[in-house]
Design an enzyme around this catalytic site. Structure first.
Site, PDB file in Angstrom:
ATOM      1  N   SER A 232       0.828  -1.217   0.000  1.00 27.46           N
ATOM      2  CA  SER A 232       0.000   0.000   0.000  1.00 27.46           C
ATOM      3  C   SER A 232       0.858   1.261   0.000  1.00 27.46           C
ATOM      4  CB  SER A 232      -0.975  -0.007   1.179  1.00 27.46           C
ATOM      5  OG  SER A 232      -0.314  -0.278   2.389  1.00 27.46           O
ATOM      6  N   HIS A 262      -1.884  -8.895   2.320  1.00 28.61           N
ATOM      7  CA  HIS A 262      -1.542  -7.622   2.987  1.00 28.61           C
ATOM      8  C   HIS A 262      -2.631  -7.343   4.033  1.00 28.61           C
ATOM      9  CE1 HIS A 262       0.288  -3.798   3.564  1.00 28.61           C
ATOM     10  NE2 HIS A 262      -0.075  -3.159   2.473  1.00 28.61           N
ATOM     11  N   HIS A 308       6.053 -12.766   7.371  1.00 28.85           N
ATOM     12  CA  HIS A 308       6.201 -11.359   6.995  1.00 28.85           C
ATOM     13  C   HIS A 308       7.338 -11.209   5.989  1.00 28.85           C
ATOM     14  CE1 HIS A 308       6.429  -6.976   7.353  1.00 28.85           C
ATOM     15  NE2 HIS A 308       5.184  -7.073   7.777  1.00 28.85           N
ATOM     16  N   ARG A 317       3.453  -5.257  17.219  1.00 30.97           N
ATOM     17  CA  ARG A 317       2.043  -4.828  17.159  1.00 30.97           C
ATOM     18  C   ARG A 317       1.156  -5.978  17.636  1.00 30.97           C
ATOM     19  NH1 ARG A 317       1.813  -3.215  10.959  1.00 30.97           N
ATOM     20  NH2 ARG A 317       2.768  -5.266  10.892  1.00 30.97           N
ATOM     21  N   ASP A 363      -1.834  -9.039  12.123  1.00 39.10           N
ATOM     22  CA  ASP A 363      -3.158  -9.525  11.744  1.00 39.10           C
ATOM     23  C   ASP A 363      -3.587 -10.795  12.486  1.00 39.10           C
ATOM     24  OD1 ASP A 363      -3.512  -7.462   9.854  1.00 39.10           O
ATOM     25  OD2 ASP A 363      -2.227  -8.524   8.447  1.00 39.10           O
TER      26      ASP A 363
HETATM   27  N1  CMX Z   1       1.651 -19.775   5.684  1.00 38.64           N
HETATM   28  C1  CMX Z   1       2.017 -20.604   4.688  1.00 38.64           C
HETATM   29  N2  CMX Z   1       3.018 -20.329   3.817  1.00 38.64           N
HETATM   30  C2  CMX Z   1       3.706 -19.213   4.032  1.00 38.64           C
HETATM   31  C3  CMX Z   1       3.417 -18.319   5.075  1.00 38.64           C
HETATM   32  C4  CMX Z   1       2.323 -18.622   5.917  1.00 38.64           C
HETATM   33  N3  CMX Z   1       1.919 -17.813   6.884  1.00 38.64           N
HETATM   34  N4  CMX Z   1       4.280 -17.285   5.018  1.00 38.64           N
HETATM   35  C5  CMX Z   1       5.090 -17.512   3.977  1.00 38.64           C
HETATM   36  N5  CMX Z   1       4.738 -18.660   3.353  1.00 38.64           N
HETATM   37  C6  CMX Z   1       5.283 -19.222   2.131  1.00 38.64           C
HETATM   38  C7  CMX Z   1       5.054 -18.242   0.997  1.00 38.64           C
HETATM   39  O1  CMX Z   1       3.732 -18.351   0.471  1.00 38.64           O
HETATM   40  C8  CMX Z   1       6.136 -18.653   0.028  1.00 38.64           C
HETATM   41  O2  CMX Z   1       5.697 -19.816  -0.642  1.00 38.64           O
HETATM   42  P1  CMX Z   1       5.937 -20.004  -2.239  1.00 38.64           P
HETATM   43  O3  CMX Z   1       7.414 -19.881  -2.425  1.00 38.64           O
HETATM   44  O4  CMX Z   1       5.406 -21.356  -2.513  1.00 38.64           O
HETATM   45  O5  CMX Z   1       5.179 -18.889  -2.894  1.00 38.64           O
HETATM   46  C9  CMX Z   1       7.290 -19.049   0.966  1.00 38.64           C
HETATM   47  O6  CMX Z   1       6.671 -19.350   2.233  1.00 38.64           O
HETATM   48  C10 CMX Z   1       8.328 -17.994   1.158  1.00 38.64           C
HETATM   49  O7  CMX Z   1       7.692 -16.820   1.634  1.00 38.64           O
HETATM   50  P2  CMX Z   1       8.465 -15.794   2.574  1.00 38.64           P
HETATM   51  O8  CMX Z   1       9.705 -15.357   1.861  1.00 38.64           O
HETATM   52  O9  CMX Z   1       8.613 -16.365   3.930  1.00 38.64           O
HETATM   53  O10 CMX Z   1       7.399 -14.615   2.685  1.00 38.64           O
HETATM   54  P3  CMX Z   1       7.068 -13.501   1.588  1.00 38.64           P
HETATM   55  O11 CMX Z   1       7.918 -12.327   1.865  1.00 38.64           O
HETATM   56  O12 CMX Z   1       7.088 -14.038   0.202  1.00 38.64           O
HETATM   57  O13 CMX Z   1       5.550 -13.188   1.938  1.00 38.64           O
HETATM   58  C11 CMX Z   1       3.705 -12.762   3.374  1.00 38.64           C
HETATM   59  C12 CMX Z   1       5.194 -12.509   3.112  1.00 38.64           C
HETATM   60  C13 CMX Z   1       3.247 -11.879   4.516  1.00 38.64           C
HETATM   61  C14 CMX Z   1       2.911 -12.405   2.104  1.00 38.64           C
HETATM   62  C15 CMX Z   1       3.516 -14.269   3.730  1.00 38.64           C
HETATM   63  O14 CMX Z   1       4.222 -14.561   4.932  1.00 38.64           O
HETATM   64  C16 CMX Z   1       2.063 -14.668   3.888  1.00 38.64           C
HETATM   65  O15 CMX Z   1       1.399 -14.948   2.886  1.00 38.64           O
HETATM   66  N6  CMX Z   1       1.520 -14.668   5.170  1.00 38.64           N
HETATM   67  C17 CMX Z   1       0.127 -14.940   5.397  1.00 38.64           C
HETATM   68  C18 CMX Z   1      -0.705 -13.704   5.023  1.00 38.64           C
HETATM   69  C19 CMX Z   1      -0.486 -12.582   6.020  1.00 38.64           C
HETATM   70  O16 CMX Z   1      -0.558 -12.760   7.222  1.00 38.64           O
HETATM   71  N7  CMX Z   1      -0.292 -11.356   5.472  1.00 38.64           N
HETATM   72  C20 CMX Z   1      -0.213 -10.144   6.303  1.00 38.64           C
HETATM   73  C21 CMX Z   1       1.177  -9.514   6.352  1.00 38.64           C
HETATM   74  C22 CMX Z   1       1.156  -8.225   7.141  1.00 38.64           C
HETATM   75  C23 CMX Z   1       0.486  -7.140   6.353  1.00 38.64           C
HETATM   76  O17 CMX Z   1       0.975  -6.760   5.291  1.00 38.64           O
HETATM   77  O18 CMX Z   1      -0.559  -6.666   6.780  1.00 38.64           O
END
Ligand code: CMX
Length: 425
Positions: A232, A262, A308, A317, A363
């Site tokens: 964002s 996000h 994250h 947080r 979250d």
């Molecule tokens: N559950 C399952 N798989 C997860 C995970 C989770 N909570 N967090 C990361 N992974 C996976 C990713 O999907 C990715 O898989 P692929 O390679 O198959 O696509 C792999 O682990 C590597 O990811 P990463 O480098 O650890 O994390 P990213 O920087 O790519 O992504 C985030 C970060 C937040 C999008 C991811 O951790 C996620 O999807 N979390 C769940 C959703 C969430 O809580 N989002 C809120 C974040 C805070 C915000 O912005 O508000």
């Protein structure tokens, strides 16, 4: 004109000089190198933006203008907004002046209510919020002054007017979205004497008393900013860098906040928690949590509220909300489930090699707080997040205009370019 314009004017002269000197002295120093993996991997870790409103060290979490969030959890959104904009917490007089100015800017043009009422009844609350903000674009002081000729050095003043107007109006719009979307009765008009938190709670029409107001204050502070590279923030700043005004840019940034990876993760997280509780008939046991974690992962889904892109520790947080829940409602079954999940999930996610951060982000707890006080429509939760994040996103935009930041335009390369690069190597 309120004191903040005068104070910022002085600060901006210093910031501009400082940046000019830095570029002159060290403009050729390397901040980051970009690997092929980073270009394919969402630019993770590439240092290529300047953002002074906040920073997020991976092992500490949110630091707002040099002060850790944990030391700011008793502040009000007005104080935090002032801090984000200027770099200083306001003095008593400055705060009074700033708060009075914000109160004068609350009135939402009546056509916004017509726009909201005309939207399909099953619209997502974030689509309603974003549309309402965009519908006010014609109010933009920056847009109108730019049309009639505005010096680049003064862009920030018009941008600050827009920022203050938007932040002052968002609580009324967000509350109206809640009441219209979930059939809560008539829209409640703002109270000219109330502060941001009090008025938002008043306009939502939720009877949560002092405690709920305090939670909302914490909520609005905790989600205010998270440096410059998240979806964002980067989206808002990219749109804004084309000199599209703040109504265009904030609405665009919020469209990014509405994504499940996000800001929508708070909605997804509570949904996942409630589904888990329904499956097991109450707060699940440790074994049951392990089972549901692996069922979720094996179904190819993420565990919402965990992981994250930057953080590598439990999000402070999340801790702030955990402290609030432990103080006010330790026996709430949903809160107990949030805590039990926190005890189990990181250890399970550590077993998945590709996940870089197994710990909870904000979250994972925030939704359960709102639910406790009767705000149970979880598709609304990202809107509350957005009300708070409007502080940081608009402050970043004001600062970027003040710093005369140019249009954002990184270079892309083709797949063939990468193939050639690798074969030459
Ligand atoms: N559950 C399952 N798989 C997860 C995970 C989770 N909570 N967090 C990361 N992974 C996976 C990713 O999907 C990715 O898989 P692929 O390679 O198959 O696509 C792999 O682990 C590597 O990811 P990463 O480098 O650890 O994390 P990213 O920087 O790519 O992504 C985030 C970060 C937040 C999008 C991811 O951790 C996620 O999807 N979390 C769940 C959703 C969430 O809580 N989002 C809120 C974040 C805070 C915000 O912005 O508000």
């Amino acid at each position: 004109m309120s004191i903040i314009f005068e104070n910022l004017n002085k600060k901006i002269a210093i910031w501009r000089q400082e940046a000019k000197a830095l570029v002159e002295k060290g403009g050729n120093k390397v901040l980051s190198e970009v690997t092929v993996a980073q270009a394919y991997g969402g630019m993770r870790g590439v240092r290529s933006l300047i953002c002074d409103t906040s920073r997020v060290p991976q092992d500490e979490g949110l630091i707002i203008r040099g002060t850790h969030l944990i030391k700011l959890v008793d502040k009000t959104p007005e104080e935090i907004f002032y801090l984000l904009l200027t770099g200083d917490l306001p003095s008593k007089d400055e705060l009074k002046d700033f708060s009075e100015d914000m109160k004068k800017r609350k009135q939402v043009p009546s056509y916004v209510w017509d726009v909201l009422k005309a939207m399909p009844k099953d619209s997502h609350p974030m689509a309603m919020l974003d549309t309402a903000i965009l519908s006010m674009q014609k109010e933009s002081i920056f847009f109108n002054q730019y049309e009639s000729g505005l010096k680049k050095e003064d862009y920030w003043k018009a941008m600050l007017e827009d920022a203050l107007n938007i932040v002052a109006r968002i609580p009324a719009i967000a509350a109206a979205v809640y009441r219209l979307r979930f059939n809560k009765g008539n829209i409640i008009a703002p109270d000219p004497d109330m502060d941001i938190t009090g008025d938002y709670v008043h306009m939502l029409g939720i009877e949560g008393g002092e405690e709920f107001r305090d939670l909302m204050r914490l909520y609005l502070v905790a989600h205010c900013d998270h440096e410059g590279g998240n979806v964002s923030a980067l989206t808002t700043q990219t749109i804004n860098s084309a000199l599209s005004d703040l109504y265009y840019s904030l609405s665009g940034g919020f469209n990014g906040l509405a994504g499940p990876l996000h800001g929508l993760a708070n909605q997804e997280s509570l949904k996942w928690i409630l589904e888990t509780m329904e499956k097991y008939g109450g707060t699940p046991s440790k074994e049951q949590i392990k089972e549901i974690v692996w069922d979720t992962l094996n179904a190819g889904k993420v565990i919402p509220g965990y992981g994250h892109a930057v953080l590598r520790v439990t999000d402070p947080r999340f801790e702030a909300f955990l402290n609030f829940g432990s103080k006010h409602f330790p026996d709430d079954p949903i809160f107990k489930t949030v805590k039990s999940i926190f005890e189990i999930v990181p250890e399970e996610l550590k077993k998945v090699e590709k996940i870089k951060n197994p710990y909870p982000n904000v979250d994972a707890a925030s939704g359960s707080m709102l639910y406790h006080y009767g705000l149970k429509e979880f598709s609304y939760y990202t809107v509350v997040f957005a009300v708070s994040r409007s502080l940081g996103l608009t402050a970043q935009a004001v600062v970027n205009r003040a710093m005369l930041s140019p249009i954002i335009r990184p270079k892309s390369v083709t797949t063939q370019f990468v193939k050639d690069l690798i074969s030459k190597a």
